[in-house]
Design a protein around this motif. Structure first.
Motif, PDB file in Angstrom:
ATOM      1  N   SER A   1       0.830  -1.206   0.000  1.00 46.57           N
ATOM      2  CA  SER A   1       0.000   0.000   0.000  1.00 46.57           C
ATOM      3  C   SER A   1       0.864   1.255   0.000  1.00 46.57           C
ATOM      4  O   SER A   1       0.561   2.231  -0.688  1.00 46.57           O
ATOM      5  CB  SER A   1      -0.946   0.004   1.199  1.00 46.57           C
ATOM      6  OG  SER A   1      -0.220  -0.046   2.402  1.00 46.57           O
ATOM      7  N   THR A   2       1.973   1.231   0.753  1.00 50.28           N
ATOM      8  CA  THR A   2       2.859   2.391   0.781  1.00 50.28           C
ATOM      9  C   THR A   2       3.547   2.574  -0.557  1.00 50.28           C
ATOM     10  O   THR A   2       3.674   3.694  -1.059  1.00 50.28           O
ATOM     11  CB  THR A   2       3.906   2.233   1.901  1.00 50.28           C
ATOM     12  OG1 THR A   2       3.239   1.954   3.120  1.00 50.28           O
ATOM     13  CG2 THR A   2       4.748   3.481   2.048  1.00 50.28           C
ATOM     14  N   VAL A   3       3.983   1.472  -1.166  1.00 58.30           N
ATOM     15  CA  VAL A   3       4.643   1.547  -2.469  1.00 58.30           C
ATOM     16  C   VAL A   3       3.668   2.067  -3.526  1.00 58.30           C
ATOM     17  O   VAL A   3       4.007   2.949  -4.320  1.00 58.30           O
ATOM     18  CB  VAL A   3       5.222   0.164  -2.873  1.00 58.30           C
ATOM     19  CG1 VAL A   3       5.689   0.167  -4.316  1.00 58.30           C
ATOM     20  CG2 VAL A   3       6.359  -0.218  -1.944  1.00 58.30           C
ATOM     21  N   VAL A   4       2.433   1.553  -3.524  1.00 59.01           N
ATOM     22  CA  VAL A   4       1.435   2.010  -4.492  1.00 59.01           C
ATOM     23  C   VAL A   4       1.136   3.490  -4.282  1.00 59.01           C
ATOM     24  O   VAL A   4       1.092   4.267  -5.232  1.00 59.01           O
ATOM     25  CB  VAL A   4       0.137   1.164  -4.390  1.00 59.01           C
ATOM     26  CG1 VAL A   4      -0.998   1.801  -5.164  1.00 59.01           C
ATOM     27  CG2 VAL A   4       0.404  -0.251  -4.891  1.00 59.01           C
ATOM     28  N   PHE A   5       0.964   3.904  -3.036  1.00 58.44           N
ATOM     29  CA  PHE A   5       0.711   5.316  -2.732  1.00 58.44           C
ATOM     30  C   PHE A   5       1.862   6.185  -3.230  1.00 58.44           C
ATOM     31  O   PHE A   5       1.638   7.247  -3.806  1.00 58.44           O
ATOM     32  CB  PHE A   5       0.512   5.493  -1.221  1.00 58.44           C
ATOM     33  CG  PHE A   5       0.233   6.904  -0.826  1.00 58.44           C
ATOM     34  CD1 PHE A   5      -1.017   7.460  -1.034  1.00 58.44           C
ATOM     35  CD2 PHE A   5       1.223   7.678  -0.236  1.00 58.44           C
ATOM     36  CE1 PHE A   5      -1.285   8.768  -0.671  1.00 58.44           C
ATOM     37  CE2 PHE A   5       0.975   8.984   0.119  1.00 58.44           C
ATOM     38  CZ  PHE A   5      -0.288   9.528  -0.088  1.00 58.44           C
ATOM     39  N   THR A   6       3.091   5.740  -3.027  1.00 58.65           N
ATOM     40  CA  THR A   6       4.261   6.488  -3.486  1.00 58.65           C
ATOM     41  C   THR A   6       4.293   6.570  -5.003  1.00 58.65           C
ATOM     42  O   THR A   6       4.584   7.634  -5.574  1.00 58.65           O
ATOM     43  CB  THR A   6       5.555   5.838  -2.955  1.00 58.65           C
ATOM     44  OG1 THR A   6       5.465   5.759  -1.532  1.00 58.65           O
ATOM     45  CG2 THR A   6       6.784   6.622  -3.354  1.00 58.65           C
ATOM     46  N   LEU A   7       3.993   5.466  -5.683  1.00 57.02           N
ATOM     47  CA  LEU A   7       3.994   5.473  -7.144  1.00 57.02           C
ATOM     48  C   LEU A   7       2.907   6.384  -7.701  1.00 57.02           C
ATOM     49  O   LEU A   7       3.136   7.119  -8.668  1.00 57.02           O
ATOM     50  CB  LEU A   7       3.826   4.054  -7.688  1.00 57.02           C
ATOM     51  CG  LEU A   7       5.016   3.125  -7.476  1.00 57.02           C
ATOM     52  CD1 LEU A   7       4.665   1.718  -7.934  1.00 57.02           C
ATOM     53  CD2 LEU A   7       6.238   3.638  -8.219  1.00 57.02           C
ATOM     54  N   VAL A   8       1.725   6.362  -7.091  1.00 54.95           N
ATOM     55  CA  VAL A   8       0.646   7.256  -7.529  1.00 54.95           C
ATOM     56  C   VAL A   8       1.063   8.707  -7.303  1.00 54.95           C
ATOM     57  O   VAL A   8       0.850   9.567  -8.167  1.00 54.95           O
ATOM     58  CB  VAL A   8      -0.678   6.930  -6.794  1.00 54.95           C
ATOM     59  CG1 VAL A   8      -1.719   8.017  -7.013  1.00 54.95           C
ATOM     60  CG2 VAL A   8      -1.206   5.583  -7.257  1.00 54.95           C
ATOM     61  N   GLY A   9       1.679   8.991  -6.179  1.00 55.14           N
ATOM     62  CA  GLY A   9       2.168  10.344  -5.903  1.00 55.14           C
ATOM     63  C   GLY A   9       3.219  10.778  -6.903  1.00 55.14           C
ATOM     64  O   GLY A   9       3.212  11.923  -7.380  1.00 55.14           O
ATOM     65  N   ALA A  10       4.133   9.871  -7.256  1.00 55.41           N
ATOM     66  CA  ALA A  10       5.166  10.191  -8.248  1.00 55.41           C
ATOM     67  C   ALA A  10       4.536  10.437  -9.615  1.00 55.41           C
ATOM     68  O   ALA A  10       4.930  11.371 -10.333  1.00 55.41           O
ATOM     69  CB  ALA A  10       6.181   9.056  -8.325  1.00 55.41           C
ATOM     70  N   TRP A  11       3.554   9.613  -9.992  1.00 55.44           N
ATOM     71  CA  TRP A  11       2.865   9.797 -11.271  1.00 55.44           C
ATOM     72  C   TRP A  11       2.180  11.152 -11.306  1.00 55.44           C
ATOM     73  O   TRP A  11       2.234  11.877 -12.295  1.00 55.44           O
ATOM     74  CB  TRP A  11       1.853   8.672 -11.473  1.00 55.44           C
ATOM     75  CG  TRP A  11       1.029   8.813 -12.707  1.00 55.44           C
ATOM     76  CD1 TRP A  11       1.379   8.470 -13.971  1.00 55.44           C
ATOM     77  CD2 TRP A  11      -0.294   9.348 -12.804  1.00 55.44           C
ATOM     78  NE1 TRP A  11       0.359   8.754 -14.841  1.00 55.44           N
ATOM     79  CE2 TRP A  11      -0.678   9.303 -14.146  1.00 55.44           C
ATOM     80  CE3 TRP A  11      -1.178   9.857 -11.871  1.00 55.44           C
ATOM     81  CZ2 TRP A  11      -1.919   9.751 -14.585  1.00 55.44           C
ATOM     82  CZ3 TRP A  11      -2.408  10.300 -12.301  1.00 55.44           C
ATOM     83  CH2 TRP A  11      -2.774  10.250 -13.650  1.00 55.44           C
ATOM     84  N   PHE A  12       1.521  11.522 -10.214  1.00 61.41           N
ATOM     85  CA  PHE A  12       0.844  12.812 -10.117  1.00 61.41           C
ATOM     86  C   PHE A  12       1.855  13.961 -10.256  1.00 61.41           C
ATOM     87  O   PHE A  12       1.596  14.945 -10.957  1.00 61.41           O
ATOM     88  CB  PHE A  12       0.099  12.899  -8.787  1.00 61.41           C
ATOM     89  CG  PHE A  12      -0.742  14.127  -8.637  1.00 61.41           C
ATOM     90  CD1 PHE A  12      -1.867  14.315  -9.414  1.00 61.41           C
ATOM     91  CD2 PHE A  12      -0.392  15.097  -7.707  1.00 61.41           C
ATOM     92  CE1 PHE A  12      -2.647  15.452  -9.276  1.00 61.41           C
ATOM     93  CE2 PHE A  12      -1.165  16.235  -7.568  1.00 61.41           C
ATOM     94  CZ  PHE A  12      -2.291  16.417  -8.354  1.00 61.41           C
ATOM     95  N   ALA A  13       3.016  13.828  -9.615  1.00 68.58           N
ATOM     96  CA  ALA A  13       4.052  14.866  -9.706  1.00 68.58           C
ATOM     97  C   ALA A  13       4.564  15.008 -11.133  1.00 68.58           C
ATOM     98  O   ALA A  13       4.788  16.125 -11.620  1.00 68.58           O
ATOM     99  CB  ALA A  13       5.199  14.534  -8.748  1.00 68.58           C
ATOM    100  N   VAL A  14       4.742  13.892 -11.832  1.00 74.55           N
ATOM    101  CA  VAL A  14       5.190  13.940 -13.227  1.00 74.55           C
ATOM    102  C   VAL A  14       4.139  14.625 -14.091  1.00 74.55           C
ATOM    103  O   VAL A  14       4.464  15.463 -14.942  1.00 74.55           O
ATOM    104  CB  VAL A  14       5.509  12.512 -13.751  1.00 74.55           C
ATOM    105  CG1 VAL A  14       5.672  12.493 -15.259  1.00 74.55           C
ATOM    106  CG2 VAL A  14       6.752  11.975 -13.069  1.00 74.55           C
ATOM    107  N   CYS A  15       2.873  14.286 -13.868  1.00 71.76           N
ATOM    108  CA  CYS A  15       1.790  14.925 -14.635  1.00 71.76           C
ATOM    109  C   CYS A  15       1.777  16.428 -14.410  1.00 71.76           C
ATOM    110  O   CYS A  15       1.655  17.208 -15.365  1.00 71.76           O
ATOM    111  CB  CYS A  15       0.435  14.325 -14.262  1.00 71.76           C
ATOM    112  SG  CYS A  15       0.223  12.639 -14.857  1.00 71.76           S
TER     113      CYS A  15
END
Length: 159
Positions: free
Chosen positions: A116-130
């Motif tokens: 869950s932490t890894v997925v949350f981090t990846l979603v956050g990183a994707w959002f930052a890239v967007c």
């Protein structure tokens, strides 16, 4: 005061920090045929030993913590309940393997490396890239044009 990390020196001089005592205790257990590993609380500056008893890893804190014997053996929530500092990231080191054991020492079962932490981090990183892409292609050109126009105005004014 000199602190040692070599098991022989710790035994000879009786001086170590928690990590040194954990190493010495693990080595003593291994020498007697038990499986043992050292656990390090990465952000908490503490280490202890885990011994495999009846196919279960059991916490043993051999450092002088000031706690009772019953608190230092077993009792995986000791750090959270007695010291009020649950580990953020705890790794167990055995031979060539490293295992995240953080969730074993927290009442909420949370781990920095959980899915869950890894997925949350990846979603956050994707959002930052967007956001970065949106800024680069939509807002930055406008501000660069504004700056360019402002520079031209200043050049004309001082010519």
């Amino acid at each position: 005061m000199m602190f040692y990390s070599d098991p022989i020196e710790i035994y000879e001089y009786g001086q170590a920090r928690c990590g040194g005592y954990a190493i010495l205790y693990a080595e003593l257990c291994i020498s007697q045929g038990y499986e043992a590993r050292v656990v390090g609380n990465i952000f908490g500056d503490h280490a202890w030993t885990e011994i495999k008893l009846n196919e279960t890893w059991t916490r043993v804190d051999s450092s002088p913590t000031g706690a009772s014997m019953s608190d230092n053996i077993g009792y995986p929530l000791f750090y959270e309940q007695r010291w009020h500092t649950p580990p953020i990231l705890a790794f167990a080191f055995e031979n060539s393997s490293i295992v995240d054991v953080t969730s074993n020492y927290r009442s909420d079962g949370w781990s920095l490396l959980s899915w869950s932490t890894v997925v949350f981090t990846l979603v956050g990183a994707w959002f930052a890239v967007c956001l970065s892409i949106i800024w680069k292609y939509f807002f930055r050109p406008v501000s660069e044009r504004s700056l360019s126009k402002r520079a031209q105005t200043l050049e004309a004014k001082y010519e």
